[in-house]
Design an enzyme around this catalytic site. Structure first.
Site, PDB file in Angstrom:
ATOM      1  N   HIS A   1      -0.140 -12.043   0.682  1.00 26.52           N
ATOM      2  CA  HIS A   1      -1.160 -11.181   0.072  1.00 26.52           C
ATOM      3  C   HIS A   1      -1.801 -11.848  -1.151  1.00 26.52           C
ATOM      4  O   HIS A   1      -3.010 -11.724  -1.359  1.00 26.52           O
ATOM      5  CB  HIS A   1      -0.513  -9.851  -0.315  1.00 26.52           C
ATOM      6  CG  HIS A   1      -1.465  -8.703  -0.366  1.00 26.52           C
ATOM      7  ND1 HIS A   1      -1.048  -7.396  -0.338  1.00 26.52           N
ATOM      8  CD2 HIS A   1      -2.809  -8.641  -0.456  1.00 26.52           C
ATOM      9  CE1 HIS A   1      -2.093  -6.590  -0.402  1.00 26.52           C
ATOM     10  NE2 HIS A   1      -3.165  -7.316  -0.479  1.00 26.52           N
TER      11      HIS A   1
ATOM     12  N   SER B   1     -13.167  -5.226   1.809  1.00 30.00           N
ATOM     13  CA  SER B   1     -14.157  -4.536   0.967  1.00 30.00           C
ATOM     14  C   SER B   1     -15.583  -5.012   1.268  1.00 30.00           C
ATOM     15  O   SER B   1     -16.356  -5.304   0.357  1.00 30.00           O
ATOM     16  CB  SER B   1     -13.838  -4.717  -0.521  1.00 30.00           C
ATOM     17  OG  SER B   1     -12.616  -4.110  -0.849  1.00 30.00           O
ATOM     18  N   PRO B   2     -15.965  -5.072   2.550  1.00 34.42           N
ATOM     19  CA  PRO B   2     -17.309  -5.545   2.885  1.00 34.42           C
ATOM     20  C   PRO B   2     -18.407  -4.557   2.490  1.00 34.42           C
ATOM     21  O   PRO B   2     -19.590  -4.905   2.527  1.00 34.42           O
ATOM     22  CB  PRO B   2     -17.253  -5.727   4.405  1.00 34.42           C
ATOM     23  CG  PRO B   2     -16.232  -4.734   4.854  1.00 34.42           C
ATOM     24  CD  PRO B   2     -15.189  -4.723   3.761  1.00 34.42           C
ATOM     25  N   LEU B   3     -18.007  -3.355   2.098  1.00 30.05           N
ATOM     26  CA  LEU B   3     -18.961  -2.342   1.634  1.00 30.05           C
ATOM     27  C   LEU B   3     -18.917  -2.186   0.120  1.00 30.05           C
ATOM     28  O   LEU B   3     -19.322  -1.156  -0.419  1.00 30.05           O
ATOM     29  CB  LEU B   3     -18.683  -1.006   2.324  1.00 30.05           C
ATOM     30  CG  LEU B   3     -18.895  -1.028   3.841  1.00 30.05           C
ATOM     31  CD1 LEU B   3     -18.379   0.244   4.481  1.00 30.05           C
ATOM     32  CD2 LEU B   3     -20.373  -1.217   4.175  1.00 30.05           C
ATOM     33  N   GLY B   4     -18.451  -3.231  -0.570  1.00 32.20           N
ATOM     34  CA  GLY B   4     -18.425  -3.178  -2.023  1.00 32.20           C
ATOM     35  C   GLY B   4     -17.585  -2.035  -2.548  1.00 32.20           C
ATOM     36  O   GLY B   4     -17.927  -1.410  -3.541  1.00 32.20           O
ATOM     37  N   ARG B   5     -16.454  -1.777  -1.885  1.00 34.08           N
ATOM     38  CA  ARG B   5     -15.551  -0.667  -2.221  1.00 34.08           C
ATOM     39  C   ARG B   5     -16.294   0.670  -2.205  1.00 34.08           C
ATOM     40  O   ARG B   5     -16.046   1.560  -3.014  1.00 34.08           O
ATOM     41  CB  ARG B   5     -14.860  -0.910  -3.565  1.00 34.08           C
ATOM     42  CG  ARG B   5     -14.013  -2.185  -3.552  1.00 34.08           C
ATOM     43  CD  ARG B   5     -13.157  -2.325  -4.777  1.00 34.08           C
ATOM     44  NE  ARG B   5     -12.412  -3.571  -4.756  1.00 34.08           N
ATOM     45  CZ  ARG B   5     -11.241  -3.785  -4.147  1.00 34.08           C
ATOM     46  NH1 ARG B   5     -10.674  -2.785  -3.479  1.00 34.08           N
ATOM     47  NH2 ARG B   5     -10.637  -4.951  -4.185  1.00 34.08           N
ATOM     48  N   GLY B   6     -17.205   0.781  -1.249  1.00 34.59           N
ATOM     49  CA  GLY B   6     -17.926   2.034  -1.040  1.00 34.59           C
ATOM     50  C   GLY B   6     -19.272   2.095  -1.733  1.00 34.59           C
ATOM     51  O   GLY B   6     -20.130   2.913  -1.372  1.00 34.59           O
TER      52      GLY B   6
ATOM     53  N   TYR C   1       0.845  -1.190   0.000  1.00 30.60           N
ATOM     54  CA  TYR C   1       0.000   0.000   0.000  1.00 30.60           C
ATOM     55  C   TYR C   1       0.881   1.242   0.000  1.00 30.60           C
ATOM     56  O   TYR C   1       1.526   1.571   1.005  1.00 30.60           O
ATOM     57  CB  TYR C   1      -0.923   0.024   1.216  1.00 30.60           C
ATOM     58  CG  TYR C   1      -1.889  -1.130   1.319  1.00 30.60           C
ATOM     59  CD1 TYR C   1      -2.279  -1.868   0.196  1.00 30.60           C
ATOM     60  CD2 TYR C   1      -2.431  -1.492   2.544  1.00 30.60           C
ATOM     61  CE1 TYR C   1      -3.170  -2.925   0.300  1.00 30.60           C
ATOM     62  CE2 TYR C   1      -3.332  -2.544   2.659  1.00 30.60           C
ATOM     63  CZ  TYR C   1      -3.693  -3.266   1.537  1.00 30.60           C
ATOM     64  OH  TYR C   1      -4.569  -4.309   1.641  1.00 30.60           O
TER      65      TYR C   1
END
Length: 326
Positions: free
Chosen positions: A122, A201-206, A53
């Site tokens: 990773h 990404s549990p929020l679908g990448r926002g 990152y």
């Protein structure tokens, strides 16, 4: 909750730190440090970073934020995706023993700590048998540099082979209302072997927060512009599904993002999602998902949603296998 059968005690929700330095538009280090401090104050003590990152800058930022508070958290990082430091472009993967040994020392130095609680590969390196990579990771446990081992986006067969070398505590894979492929093989093998599941990404990448209405809402250099679910061919259909999430949220006086997290948390007590944010207000919103209780009808309706488009343009980066040990 205990991660895996005999892993560390982690908070039910963790915090993904990638976006503080990388992929999702410009960062704000001061706000990111404040967000990390607020997370610890709220009891969100499972922090996730990686050496790729921003070519290590995110580990340095996290290290700065946690100085003096190391004993309050479970700290995870990852190795194996190689980036060009000048461009931050991915140039490959490396699971060789020499790379593993050098990567951990660089990560510990950037973070300013003497050990990691959880160290993930990773991405599996197809050219290196997983047994060689995990065998080297196991030596890091023996040396006291790492407490527990994990894999990210590995196939079910790779997980089995790795676990036979040294216990795998956690598997990190994308999992959300909009990313369900883990449910076919990976989640079942994790549960068979007693491995904890860490959805990123549990929020679908926002997208599942309802905050994105069009691609132009994203910064010019935002990674999501490269993802099929955000391109013009798929976005309208996916935002229509987000409207379904909004309807459930309205019934619970919650936000769409809280409902998306509550749905994922309802999938099992072996799950510790790591929603990422770089702002305190979104962190606090995510934390509120712990209070949302969805009905069986809500869960069933949400489980029927299926987005348009794959989660990466090149799906060879997930569900990865390696060559056999010769």
């Amino acid at each position: 909750m205990i991660l895996g059968t005999n892993g560390p005690d982690v908070s039910r929700l963790g915090l993904g730190c990638m976006g503080m330095s990388f992929a999702y538009g410009p960062g704000d280090d001061a706000e990111s440090v404040a967000t990390l401090h607020r997370a610890l104050d709220l009891g969100i003590t499972f922090l996730d970073t990686a050496d790729m990152y921003a070519a290590g800058a995110n580990e340095e930022l996290v290290g700065k934020a946690i100085a003096g508070r190391r004993d309050e958290m479970v700290l995870a990082s990852k190795f194996g995706i190689v980036v060009d430091p000048a461009t931050l472009k991915v140039v490959g993967v490396d699971g060789s023993p020499a790379y593993v040994r050098s990567a951990i020392d660089r990560s510990l130095a950037r973070l300013g700590v003497d050990h990691l609680d959880l160290y993930y590969q990773h991405r599996a390196d197809p050219s290196v048998p997983i047994e060689e990579t995990v065998g080297t990771m196991a030596a890091l446990v023996e040396a006291g540099k790492v407490r527990y081992l994990g894999l990210s986006e590995a196939s079910a067969e790779t997980i089995r082979r790795a676990h036979a070398v040294h216990p795998i505590t956690a598997v990190q894979s994308e999992w959300s209302l909009f990313s369900r492929d883990i449910e076919t093989e990976v989640a079942p093998v994790c549960r068979e072997l007693g491995i904890g599941i860490v959805p990123y990404s549990p929020l679908g990448r926002g997208m599942l927060t309802g905050a994105i209405a069009r691609t132009d809402d994203l910064a010019a250099d935002d990674f999501r512009r490269t993802l099929p679910r955000f391109d013009e061919a798929n976005l309208a259909a996916n935002l229509a599904l987000v409207d379904e999430v909004r309807r459930v949220a309205a019934r619970h006086e919650a936000t769409p993002g809280q409902v998306a997290l509550a749905w994922l948390l309802a999938q099992g007590n072996d799950i510790a999602p790591i929603p990422g944010t770089k702002r305190r207000r979104y962190l606090e919103e995510n934390h509120g998902a712990l209070e949302v209780r969805l009905s069986a009808d809500d869960l069933a309706a949400l489980s029927g949603l299926r987005p348009a488009g794959t989660r990466y343009p090149d799906m060879s980066w997930v569900d990865r296998d390696t060559v056999e040990l010769s």
